[in-house]
Write a protein that holds these residues in place. Structure first.
Motif, short mmCIF file in Angstrom:
data_model
loop_
_atom_site.label_atom_id
_atom_site.label_comp_id
_atom_site.label_asym_id
_atom_site.label_seq_id
_atom_site.Cartn_x
_atom_site.Cartn_y
_atom_site.Cartn_z
N PHE A 83 0.85 -1.18 0.00
CA PHE A 83 0.00 0.00 0.00
C PHE A 83 0.89 1.24 0.00
O PHE A 83 2.01 1.22 0.51
N ALA A 84 0.39 2.29 -0.62
CA ALA A 84 1.17 3.51 -0.80
C ALA A 84 1.49 4.15 0.54
O ALA A 84 0.66 4.20 1.44
N GLY A 85 2.72 4.64 0.67
CA GLY A 85 3.10 5.39 1.85
C GLY A 85 3.58 4.58 3.02
O GLY A 85 3.82 5.14 4.09
N SER A 86 3.74 3.26 2.87
CA SER A 86 4.21 2.45 3.99
C SER A 86 5.64 2.81 4.33
O SER A 86 6.53 2.75 3.49
N GLU A 87 5.89 3.17 5.58
CA GLU A 87 7.23 3.53 6.03
C GLU A 87 7.99 2.34 6.60
O GLU A 87 9.17 2.48 6.93
N SER A 88 7.34 1.20 6.75
CA SER A 88 8.00 0.04 7.35
C SER A 88 8.21 -1.09 6.34
O SER A 88 8.61 -2.18 6.72
N THR A 89 7.97 -0.83 5.07
CA THR A 89 8.28 -1.79 4.01
C THR A 89 9.69 -1.52 3.52
O THR A 89 10.01 -0.40 3.12
N ALA A 90 10.56 -2.53 3.58
CA ALA A 90 11.97 -2.37 3.23
C ALA A 90 12.33 -3.32 2.09
O ALA A 90 11.50 -4.10 1.61
N SER A 91 13.59 -3.28 1.68
CA SER A 91 14.02 -4.08 0.53
C SER A 91 13.88 -5.57 0.78
O SER A 91 13.64 -6.34 -0.15
N GLY A 92 14.03 -6.02 2.03
CA GLY A 92 13.93 -7.44 2.33
C GLY A 92 12.55 -7.90 2.74
O GLY A 92 12.35 -9.09 3.02
N THR A 93 11.58 -7.00 2.78
CA THR A 93 10.22 -7.34 3.18
C THR A 93 9.55 -8.21 2.12
O THR A 93 9.69 -7.94 0.92
N PHE A 94 8.83 -9.23 2.54
CA PHE A 94 7.99 -9.99 1.62
C PHE A 94 6.71 -9.19 1.43
O PHE A 94 5.88 -9.10 2.33
N VAL A 95 6.59 -8.57 0.26
CA VAL A 95 5.46 -7.70 -0.04
C VAL A 95 4.43 -8.48 -0.85
O VAL A 95 4.79 -9.18 -1.81
N PHE A 96 3.16 -8.35 -0.48
CA PHE A 96 2.13 -9.13 -1.16
C PHE A 96 0.95 -8.26 -1.55
O PHE A 96 0.73 -7.18 -0.99
N ASP A 97 0.19 -8.72 -2.51
CA ASP A 97 -0.96 -7.99 -3.05
C ASP A 97 -2.28 -8.63 -2.65
O ASP A 97 -3.26 -8.52 -3.38
N ARG A 98 -2.28 -9.30 -1.54
CA ARG A 98 -3.48 -9.90 -0.99
C ARG A 98 -3.84 -9.20 0.32
O ARG A 98 -2.99 -8.54 0.92
N PRO A 99 -5.06 -9.35 0.81
CA PRO A 99 -5.41 -8.68 2.06
C PRO A 99 -4.85 -9.35 3.31
O PRO A 99 -4.91 -8.77 4.40
N ASP A 100 -4.33 -10.57 3.18
CA ASP A 100 -3.77 -11.26 4.33
C ASP A 100 -2.59 -12.12 3.90
O ASP A 100 -2.45 -12.50 2.73
N LEU A 101 -1.74 -12.41 4.87
CA LEU A 101 -0.51 -13.14 4.61
C LEU A 101 -0.77 -14.55 4.12
O LEU A 101 -0.06 -15.07 3.24
N MET A 102 -1.79 -15.22 4.66
CA MET A 102 -2.03 -16.61 4.29
C MET A 102 -2.41 -16.76 2.83
O MET A 102 -1.95 -17.67 2.15
N SER A 103 -3.23 -15.85 2.31
CA SER A 103 -3.57 -15.89 0.89
C SER A 103 -2.33 -15.69 0.03
O SER A 103 -2.15 -16.34 -1.00
N ALA A 104 -1.47 -14.78 0.46
CA ALA A 104 -0.25 -14.52 -0.29
C ALA A 104 0.68 -15.74 -0.28
O ALA A 104 1.28 -16.08 -1.31
N LEU A 105 0.79 -16.38 0.86
CA LEU A 105 1.65 -17.57 0.93
C LEU A 105 1.05 -18.73 0.14
O LEU A 105 1.79 -19.52 -0.48
N ALA A 106 -0.27 -18.84 0.12
CA ALA A 106 -0.90 -19.86 -0.72
C ALA A 106 -0.58 -19.62 -2.19
O ALA A 106 -0.29 -20.56 -2.94
#
Length: 271
Positions: A83-106
């Protein structure tokens, strides 16, 4: 995490309701050796919970908002929804386009499995299905719940069954919500009584009980390949601190939680 996801199995354990001060004291006193040997430097990291009770905190955790380091930030996150403006997303962060982590990992090829503990995972009222419905597979039995003196042993046994039933090549995200610390916990301390109720001491005894069996969970999670593990509390609880009892309130005993993440090497054996 952007390199770990896809190559490692993942384990997330929430020690529901565990207080930071109790966790720190027991680690320093040598009373939780199976946990302490995996903690970086043998100590818990002090963090702030994303919520003051189970439902709120897990909704945040499952969106990538793990407990926040207690010092001034911003602090890079392991997982983050884009999401735009996130200050805690870094180069090593696993970034996903789902509303929750489990859907992204699936989407990334993981089998996502929930082994529930407290009532928000029990599927008995509709609210008890919201969190487990985020997973491809979920498990809850009365033996896993807060009223069972052997809840964690039963949860670990189910985790072992889940892992044993997976194809070797299948990546796994295993989540375990440990209910043993949550009230009632008086039965974990020898000599305690229902009439006397729960206390900080019975809370500590419950953590010792969990420690006695968590080696089996770690062994199962790392039995097929290297595993990245996160072990933390979702919130603490008050036992008369400044007149407060329980949680879902803004007291230091509730907001401050223990946290650790570490690797479990493949083939590790339970002590």
């Amino acid at each position: 995490m952007s390199e770990i996801v896809g190559s490692h199995d993942l384990l997330l354990v929430t020690l529901d309701t565990l207080r930071h001060d109790v966790a720190v004291e027991l680690a320093a006193a040598g009373r939780i050796p199976n946990l302490a040997r995996h903690l970086p430097g043998g100590v818990w990291e002090k963090r702030h919970a994303p919520g003051s009770f189970t439902y709120a905190s897990h909704q945040a955790i499952f969106a990538g908002f793990l407990p926040t380091p207690a010092g001034p930030g911003p602090h890079p996150r392991l997982f983050a929804a884009r999401f735009a403006g996130s200050e805690s997303t870094a180069s090593g962060t696993f970034v996903f386009d789902r509303p929750d982590l489990m859907s992204a990992l699936a989407d990334a090829g993981y089998r996502t499995v929930c082994i529930g503990g407290v009532g928000f995972f029990n599927r008995q009222p509709p609210l008890g299905s919201v969190l487990p419905d985020m997973f491809q597979e979920s498990h809850w039995e009365p033996e896993f719940g807060v009223a069972s003196p052997t809840s964690f042993e039963a949860q670990v046994a189910r985790a072992e069954q889940v892992v044993a039933g997976l194809p070797a090549e299948q990546r796994l995200f295993l989540f375990v919500n440990v209910s043993a610390l949550h009230q009632p916990n008086w039965f974990h301390r020898p000599g305690a009584t229902r009439e006397a109720g729960d206390s900080r001491a019975t809370h500590a005894a419950a953590l010792e009980y969990v420690d006695a069996h968590i080696g089996r969970l770690f062994a199962a999670a790392s039995s097929r390949r290297r595993c990245f593990a996160i072990v933390c509390s979702d919130h603490g609880t008050a036992y008369g601190d400044d007149g407060y009892t329980g949680h879902r309130l803004g007291h230091e005993s509730v907001w401050t939680v223990p946290y650790a993440h570490f690797f479990l090497e493949p083939g590790a054996t339970a002590p």
